[in-house]
Motif scaffolding. Structure first.
Motif, PDB file in Angstrom:
ATOM      1  N   LEU A  98      20.440   3.844  11.585  1.00  0.00           N
ATOM      2  CA  LEU A  98      19.402   2.886  11.207  1.00  0.00           C
ATOM      3  C   LEU A  98      18.051   3.293  11.761  1.00  0.00           C
ATOM      4  O   LEU A  98      17.067   3.418  11.012  1.00  0.00           O
ATOM      5  N   PHE A  99      17.973   3.518  13.076  1.00  0.00           N
ATOM      6  CA  PHE A  99      16.668   3.765  13.685  1.00  0.00           C
ATOM      7  C   PHE A  99      16.207   5.209  13.537  1.00  0.00           C
ATOM      8  O   PHE A  99      15.021   5.495  13.741  1.00  0.00           O
ATOM      9  N   ARG A 100      17.093   6.111  13.179  1.00  0.00           N
ATOM     10  CA  ARG A 100      16.649   7.455  12.799  1.00  0.00           C
ATOM     11  C   ARG A 100      16.164   7.481  11.363  1.00  0.00           C
ATOM     12  O   ARG A 100      15.329   8.313  11.003  1.00  0.00           O
ATOM     13  N   GLY A 101      16.688   6.586  10.551  1.00  0.00           N
ATOM     14  CA  GLY A 101      16.312   6.568   9.144  1.00  0.00           C
ATOM     15  C   GLY A 101      15.032   5.807   8.859  1.00  0.00           C
ATOM     16  O   GLY A 101      14.326   6.110   7.899  1.00  0.00           O
ATOM     17  N   LEU A 102      14.710   4.808   9.696  1.00  0.00           N
ATOM     18  CA  LEU A 102      13.494   4.027   9.483  1.00  0.00           C
ATOM     19  C   LEU A 102      12.279   4.744  10.068  1.00  0.00           C
ATOM     20  O   LEU A 102      12.375   5.367  11.127  1.00  0.00           O
ATOM     21  N   PRO A 103      11.125   4.652   9.415  1.00  0.00           N
ATOM     22  CA  PRO A 103       9.895   5.192  10.025  1.00  0.00           C
ATOM     23  C   PRO A 103       9.578   4.455  11.332  1.00  0.00           C
ATOM     24  O   PRO A 103       9.772   3.236  11.424  1.00  0.00           O
ATOM     25  N   ALA A 104       9.100   5.191  12.314  1.00  0.00           N
ATOM     26  CA  ALA A 104       8.763   4.569  13.599  1.00  0.00           C
ATOM     27  C   ALA A 104       7.706   3.489  13.428  1.00  0.00           C
ATOM     28  O   ALA A 104       7.751   2.451  14.100  1.00  0.00           O
ATOM     29  N   LEU A 105       6.755   3.710  12.521  1.00  0.00           N
ATOM     30  CA  LEU A 105       5.698   2.725  12.304  1.00  0.00           C
ATOM     31  C   LEU A 105       6.270   1.402  11.811  1.00  0.00           C
ATOM     32  O   LEU A 105       5.848   0.319  12.245  1.00  0.00           O
ATOM     33  N   LEU A 106       7.263   1.482  10.920  1.00  0.00           N
ATOM     34  CA  LEU A 106       7.891   0.259  10.405  1.00  0.00           C
ATOM     35  C   LEU A 106       8.662  -0.463  11.502  1.00  0.00           C
ATOM     36  O   LEU A 106       8.627  -1.701  11.591  1.00  0.00           O
ATOM     37  N   THR A 107       9.345   0.283  12.357  1.00  0.00           N
ATOM     38  CA  THR A 107      10.092  -0.333  13.458  1.00  0.00           C
ATOM     39  C   THR A 107       9.149  -1.043  14.430  1.00  0.00           C
ATOM     40  O   THR A 107       9.421  -2.159  14.876  1.00  0.00           O
ATOM     41  N   ILE A 108       8.043  -0.397  14.768  1.00  0.00           N
ATOM     42  CA  ILE A 108       7.061  -1.013  15.669  1.00  0.00           C
ATOM     43  C   ILE A 108       6.487  -2.280  15.041  1.00  0.00           C
ATOM     44  O   ILE A 108       6.355  -3.320  15.707  1.00  0.00           O
ATOM     45  N   PHE A 109       6.161  -2.205  13.754  1.00  0.00           N
ATOM     46  CA  PHE A 109       5.615  -3.375  13.063  1.00  0.00           C
ATOM     47  C   PHE A 109       6.619  -4.523  13.063  1.00  0.00           C
ATOM     48  O   PHE A 109       6.262  -5.685  13.295  1.00  0.00           O
ATOM     49  N   ALA A 110       7.897  -4.194  12.807  1.00  0.00           N
ATOM     50  CA  ALA A 110       8.931  -5.226  12.779  1.00  0.00           C
ATOM     51  C   ALA A 110       9.083  -5.894  14.132  1.00  0.00           C
ATOM     52  O   ALA A 110       9.203  -7.133  14.222  1.00  0.00           O
ATOM     53  N   MET A 111       9.070  -5.110  15.210  1.00  0.00           N
ATOM     54  CA  MET A 111       9.245  -5.680  16.539  1.00  0.00           C
ATOM     55  C   MET A 111       8.016  -6.464  16.982  1.00  0.00           C
ATOM     56  O   MET A 111       8.123  -7.438  17.727  1.00  0.00           O
ATOM     57  N   ALA A 112       6.845  -6.077  16.520  1.00  0.00           N
ATOM     58  CA  ALA A 112       5.615  -6.746  16.951  1.00  0.00           C
ATOM     59  C   ALA A 112       5.343  -8.024  16.170  1.00  0.00           C
ATOM     60  O   ALA A 112       4.757  -8.970  16.722  1.00  0.00           O
ATOM     61  N   TYR A 113       5.779  -8.083  14.906  1.00  0.00           N
ATOM     62  CA  TYR A 113       5.425  -9.229  14.070  1.00  0.00           C
ATOM     63  C   TYR A 113       6.639  -9.929  13.463  1.00  0.00           C
ATOM     64  O   TYR A 113       6.776 -11.149  13.565  1.00  0.00           O
ATOM     65  N   MET A 114       7.522  -9.185  12.817  1.00  0.00           N
ATOM     66  CA  MET A 114       8.601  -9.803  12.045  1.00  0.00           C
ATOM     67  C   MET A 114       9.646 -10.468  12.937  1.00  0.00           C
ATOM     68  O   MET A 114      10.017 -11.622  12.723  1.00  0.00           O
ATOM     69  N   VAL A 115      10.126  -9.745  13.949  1.00  0.00           N
ATOM     70  CA  VAL A 115      11.192 -10.279  14.801  1.00  0.00           C
ATOM     71  C   VAL A 115      10.724 -11.504  15.595  1.00  0.00           C
ATOM     72  O   VAL A 115      11.424 -12.523  15.628  1.00  0.00           O
ATOM     73  N   PRO A 116       9.548 -11.472  16.267  1.00  0.00           N
ATOM     74  CA  PRO A 116       9.113 -12.677  16.998  1.00  0.00           C
ATOM     75  C   PRO A 116       8.961 -13.908  16.091  1.00  0.00           C
ATOM     76  O   PRO A 116       9.298 -15.020  16.489  1.00  0.00           O
ATOM     77  N   ILE A 117       8.463 -13.691  14.853  1.00  0.00           N
ATOM     78  CA  ILE A 117       8.299 -14.828  13.941  1.00  0.00           C
ATOM     79  C   ILE A 117       9.662 -15.344  13.485  1.00  0.00           C
ATOM     80  O   ILE A 117       9.915 -16.553  13.442  1.00  0.00           O
ATOM     81  N   ALA A 118      10.560 -14.405  13.176  1.00  0.00           N
ATOM     82  CA  ALA A 118      11.869 -14.800  12.667  1.00  0.00           C
ATOM     83  C   ALA A 118      12.703 -15.511  13.729  1.00  0.00           C
ATOM     84  O   ALA A 118      13.404 -16.488  13.426  1.00  0.00           O
ATOM     85  N   LEU A 119      12.632 -15.048  14.977  1.00  0.00           N
ATOM     86  CA  LEU A 119      13.458 -15.612  16.039  1.00  0.00           C
ATOM     87  C   LEU A 119      12.724 -16.655  16.873  1.00  0.00           C
ATOM     88  O   LEU A 119      13.326 -17.308  17.720  1.00  0.00           O
ATOM     89  N   GLY A 120      11.418 -16.767  16.686  1.00  0.00           N
ATOM     90  CA  GLY A 120      10.658 -17.798  17.368  1.00  0.00           C
ATOM     91  C   GLY A 120      10.507 -17.588  18.859  1.00  0.00           C
ATOM     92  O   GLY A 120      10.610 -18.537  19.631  1.00  0.00           O
TER      93      GLY A 120
END
Length: 261
Positions: A98-120
């Protein structure tokens, strides 16, 4: 025509072509305009000492945090992938792919914005801390494969000898196999450190404050404020000041390991 003569003429032609292209580049380049756009000493002076005390310091700090975190997780997932327990192997394989296949930029974006919003919840360290977690996840996936290959490169006789002396599987792995495996993978791990050093530039997607800027963000802001590329050149020189000695170190280590084998 003899083969040796033909080779000499071919080599001479390649030299002539190289220097001809170089001469054309030198003649057609507007060196005055280049110096004005990228090598302004007054703009360079204005970047000190912040480019060192803030940008370079943060770049090195972020790299160390990502490397250490990735190394710890990498060891865990490498051992899980080599485990005799099938669910561990499946989970480790899925994580690594999973994390070798995803671009690093997308992973950073997900952890900075998507995950905090989704998990509150808010990640410690704010968005920069979340971006670092993204870098750690990506680095750990690559390091896990490097560590796994190092473990498997250790001759099986080493583990068998340790087990014959009464050592448990855990002690055999921790005291016999892992140290020898790490000796083998020092060069690729050093390369991973260099890659992480450059990948810290991707943290701009997570946002930054005045005190959390790394080299690329600092240089980009300098370009925006001055309209001049001098800050980009300065950042590039500082990157090279770190990466070139590290890549030379990798070459030295690889030669020593080759002689040892």
């Amino acid at each position: 025509m003899r083969i040796t003569t033909r080779r000499r003429l071919t080599r001479a032609g390649m030299y002539v072509l190289f220097f001809a292209v170089l001469a054309v580049v030198i003649l057609v380049t507007d060196w005055g305009r280049l110096a004005q756009q990228f090598f302004q000493l007054d703009i360079a002076r204005d970047q000190f000492p912040e480019i060192i005390t803030i940008a370079l310091k943060n770049t090195i700090l972020f790299t160390l945090i990502s490397f250490v975190g990735g190394l710890v997780l990498g060891i865990v997932f490498a051992l899980m992938k080599l485990s005799s327990v099938a669910p561990y192997r499946w989970f480790a394989t899925a994580y690594i792919e999973l994390f070798r296949g995803l671009p690093a930029l997308l992973t950073i974006f997900a952890m900075a914005y998507m995950v905090p919003i989704a998990l509150g919840f808010r990640v410690p360290g704010g968005q920069v801390g979340a971006g670092l977690i993204g870098l750690i996840l990506v680095a750990s996936a690559y390091m896990a494969e490097v560590i796994r290959s190092g473990i498997q490169a250790v001759p099986k006789g080493q583990a068998e000898a340790a087990r014959s002396l009464g050592m448990s599987p855990t002690r055999t792995m921790g005291w016999i196999v892992l140290p020898q495996g790490f000796r083998i993978i020092i060069p690729p791990l050093t390369n991973e450190f260099v890659l992480l050093l450059k990948d810290t530039s991707l943290l701009f997607i997570a946002g930054s404050t005045v005190l959390t800027k790394e080299l690329t963000t600092f240089a980009r802001d300098g370009l925006t404020n001055t309209g001049n590329g001098t800050t980009l050149v300065m950042a590039a020189m500082l990157y090279l000041l770190i990466t070139i000695p590290l890549t030379r170190l990798v070459a030295v280590l690889e030669r020593r390991l080759a002689r040892g084998r």
